[in-house]
Write a protein that holds these residues in place. Structure first.
Motif, mmCIF file in Angstrom:
data_model
loop_
_atom_site.group_PDB
_atom_site.id
_atom_site.type_symbol
_atom_site.label_atom_id
_atom_site.label_comp_id
_atom_site.label_asym_id
_atom_site.label_seq_id
_atom_site.Cartn_x
_atom_site.Cartn_y
_atom_site.Cartn_z
ATOM 1 N N LEU A 1 -5.180 -0.798 -3.872
ATOM 2 C CA LEU A 1 -6.026 -1.983 -3.883
ATOM 3 C C LEU A 1 -5.330 -3.130 -4.607
ATOM 4 O O LEU A 1 -5.228 -4.244 -4.084
ATOM 5 C CB LEU A 1 -7.369 -1.674 -4.550
ATOM 6 C CG LEU A 1 -8.281 -2.887 -4.784
ATOM 7 C CD1 LEU A 1 -8.828 -3.390 -3.459
ATOM 8 C CD2 LEU A 1 -9.398 -2.532 -5.737
ATOM 9 N N PRO B 1 -5.639 5.136 -4.875
ATOM 10 C CA PRO B 1 -6.405 4.067 -4.215
ATOM 11 C C PRO B 1 -6.496 2.795 -5.061
ATOM 12 O O PRO B 1 -6.414 1.693 -4.541
ATOM 13 C CB PRO B 1 -7.780 4.693 -3.988
ATOM 14 C CG PRO B 1 -7.497 6.154 -3.873
ATOM 15 C CD PRO B 1 -6.374 6.408 -4.850
ATOM 16 N N ALA C 1 -6.683 -4.250 9.058
ATOM 17 C CA ALA C 1 -7.421 -3.131 8.473
ATOM 18 C C ALA C 1 -6.894 -1.804 9.000
ATOM 19 O O ALA C 1 -6.740 -0.844 8.237
ATOM 20 C CB ALA C 1 -8.910 -3.264 8.763
ATOM 21 N N VAL D 1 0.840 -1.202 0.000
ATOM 22 C CA VAL D 1 0.000 0.000 0.000
ATOM 23 C C VAL D 1 0.876 1.253 0.000
ATOM 24 O O VAL D 1 0.597 2.210 -0.728
ATOM 25 C CB VAL D 1 -0.979 -0.016 1.197
ATOM 26 C CG1 VAL D 1 -1.677 1.320 1.364
ATOM 27 C CG2 VAL D 1 -1.999 -1.137 1.028
ATOM 28 N N VAL E 1 -3.651 -0.944 7.232
ATOM 29 C CA VAL E 1 -3.893 -0.492 5.859
ATOM 30 C C VAL E 1 -4.501 0.913 5.863
ATOM 31 O O VAL E 1 -4.071 1.791 5.119
ATOM 32 C CB VAL E 1 -4.792 -1.491 5.099
ATOM 33 C CG1 VAL E 1 -5.210 -0.932 3.741
ATOM 34 C CG2 VAL E 1 -4.073 -2.826 4.935
ATOM 35 N N MET E 2 -5.477 1.150 6.736
ATOM 36 C CA MET E 2 -6.133 2.459 6.787
ATOM 37 C C MET E 2 -5.165 3.559 7.214
ATOM 38 O O MET E 2 -5.310 4.704 6.796
ATOM 39 C CB MET E 2 -7.346 2.423 7.707
ATOM 40 C CG MET E 2 -8.515 1.693 7.069
ATOM 41 S SD MET E 2 -9.989 1.707 8.085
ATOM 42 C CE MET E 2 -9.443 0.804 9.512
ATOM 43 N N ALA F 1 -2.175 -4.339 -2.674
ATOM 44 C CA ALA F 1 -2.527 -5.035 -1.429
ATOM 45 C C ALA F 1 -3.097 -6.421 -1.714
ATOM 46 O O ALA F 1 -2.743 -7.397 -1.042
ATOM 47 C CB ALA F 1 -3.512 -4.206 -0.616
ATOM 48 N N LEU G 1 -10.964 -6.861 2.628
ATOM 49 C CA LEU G 1 -10.352 -7.945 3.397
ATOM 50 C C LEU G 1 -11.276 -9.154 3.480
ATOM 51 O O LEU G 1 -10.826 -10.296 3.350
ATOM 52 C CB LEU G 1 -9.967 -7.466 4.798
ATOM 53 C CG LEU G 1 -8.777 -6.516 4.868
ATOM 54 C CD1 LEU G 1 -8.619 -5.974 6.282
ATOM 55 C CD2 LEU G 1 -7.510 -7.201 4.401
ATOM 56 N N THR H 1 -12.176 -0.991 3.251
ATOM 57 C CA THR H 1 -11.053 -1.829 3.679
ATOM 58 C C THR H 1 -11.564 -3.140 4.264
ATOM 59 O O THR H 1 -11.063 -4.219 3.930
ATOM 60 C CB THR H 1 -10.177 -1.080 4.696
ATOM 61 O OG1 THR H 1 -9.684 0.109 4.080
ATOM 62 C CG2 THR H 1 -8.998 -1.934 5.132
ATOM 63 N N LEU I 1 -3.854 4.948 4.229
ATOM 64 C CA LEU I 1 -4.828 5.557 3.331
ATOM 65 C C LEU I 1 -5.614 6.625 4.073
ATOM 66 O O LEU I 1 -5.287 7.003 5.175
ATOM 67 C CB LEU I 1 -5.781 4.481 2.802
ATOM 68 C CG LEU I 1 -5.156 3.354 1.989
ATOM 69 C CD1 LEU I 1 -6.177 2.262 1.756
ATOM 70 C CD2 LEU I 1 -4.618 3.879 0.668
ATOM 71 N N VAL J 1 -11.917 5.384 3.999
ATOM 72 C CA VAL J 1 -12.019 4.107 3.294
ATOM 73 C C VAL J 1 -12.205 2.923 4.245
ATOM 74 O O VAL J 1 -12.166 1.786 3.823
ATOM 75 C CB VAL J 1 -10.802 3.857 2.377
ATOM 76 C CG1 VAL J 1 -10.653 4.934 1.334
ATOM 77 C CG2 VAL J 1 -9.540 3.682 3.180
ATOM 78 N N GLU J 2 -12.458 3.194 5.521
ATOM 79 C CA GLU J 2 -12.589 2.093 6.487
ATOM 80 C C GLU J 2 -13.605 1.035 6.066
ATOM 81 O O GLU J 2 -13.285 -0.154 6.063
ATOM 82 C CB GLU J 2 -12.930 2.627 7.880
ATOM 83 C CG GLU J 2 -13.055 1.521 8.902
ATOM 84 C CD GLU J 2 -13.289 2.040 10.313
ATOM 85 O OE1 GLU J 2 -13.369 1.203 11.210
ATOM 86 O OE2 GLU J 2 -13.377 3.263 10.515
#
Length: 179
Positions: free
Chosen positions: A86, A82, A124, A76, A127-128, A89, A143, A139, A131, A135-136
């Motif tokens: 994606l 984004p 998550a 990421v 990753v968030m 990831a 996943l 995400t 970002l 986008v939670e």
């Protein structure tokens, strides 16, 4: 005469054996008695090292959890948009799955949902952090979709792991496009 192993070596031996048993049969189906017998130690010694079955499981899970999280976060971080994040990831996820099937089975063991949910939330969050917080929901959806497709892929191996990753990307990517 039996020789005593240094503590660190005995611990590695216990973890390797338990990891294989958990990956093969799942948390719910493995007992501490079985792990001790497979390692060739007493059950009290196993408890002395890990305290209980859940902590043994968590110790088995940790290396794979860190490796997967590191791979996804690195993927990421190296992305610009984004859509690139994606794609990177998901490819990192499937590359991990392909390279460490036992690790994946331990991480995503359905017989221990609380531990899986805790790991999924941690992944998550990592990753968030890379970002936008907006986008939670996406995400968690990605996943969940990656986990479901990963289970199917492990069961069938109907296509290469990278092709499965591309399939998921093509399915999800339109939702990331801005108008």
């Amino acid at each position: 005469m039996r020789t005593r192993l240094p503590r660190a070596e005995r611990e590695r031996q216990m973890l390797a054996t338990a990891h294989s048993l958990f990956a093969e049969r799942g948390y719910a189906e493995v007992t501490m008695d079985e792990v001790a017998a497979a390692v060739g130690v007493t059950k009290p010694l196993l408890y002395n090292y890990f305290g209980n079955k859940e902590r043994l499981y968590a110790a088995c899970m940790a290396p794979a959890a860190e490796a997967l999280a590191d791979a996804i976060v690195a993927a990421v971080r190296s992305s610009g948009t984004p859509a690139e994040a994606l794609s990177s990831a998901i490819h990192a996820f499937f590359a991990f799955l392909d390279a460490d099937r036992e690790g994946w089975r331990v991480l995503f063991d359905e017989t221990l949902p609380a531990r899986v949910a805790e790991y999924r939330e941690r992944l998550a969050a990592l990753v968030m952090a890379e970002l936008d917080a907006a986008v939670e929901p996406l995400t968690f959806a990605v996943l969940g979709a990656a986990e479901a497709l990963g289970r199917w892929w492990l069961r069938t191996e109907a296509m290469p792991a990278a092709t499965a990753a591309d399939l998921l990307i093509r399915t999800l990517e339109p939702g990331l496009r801005t108008s």
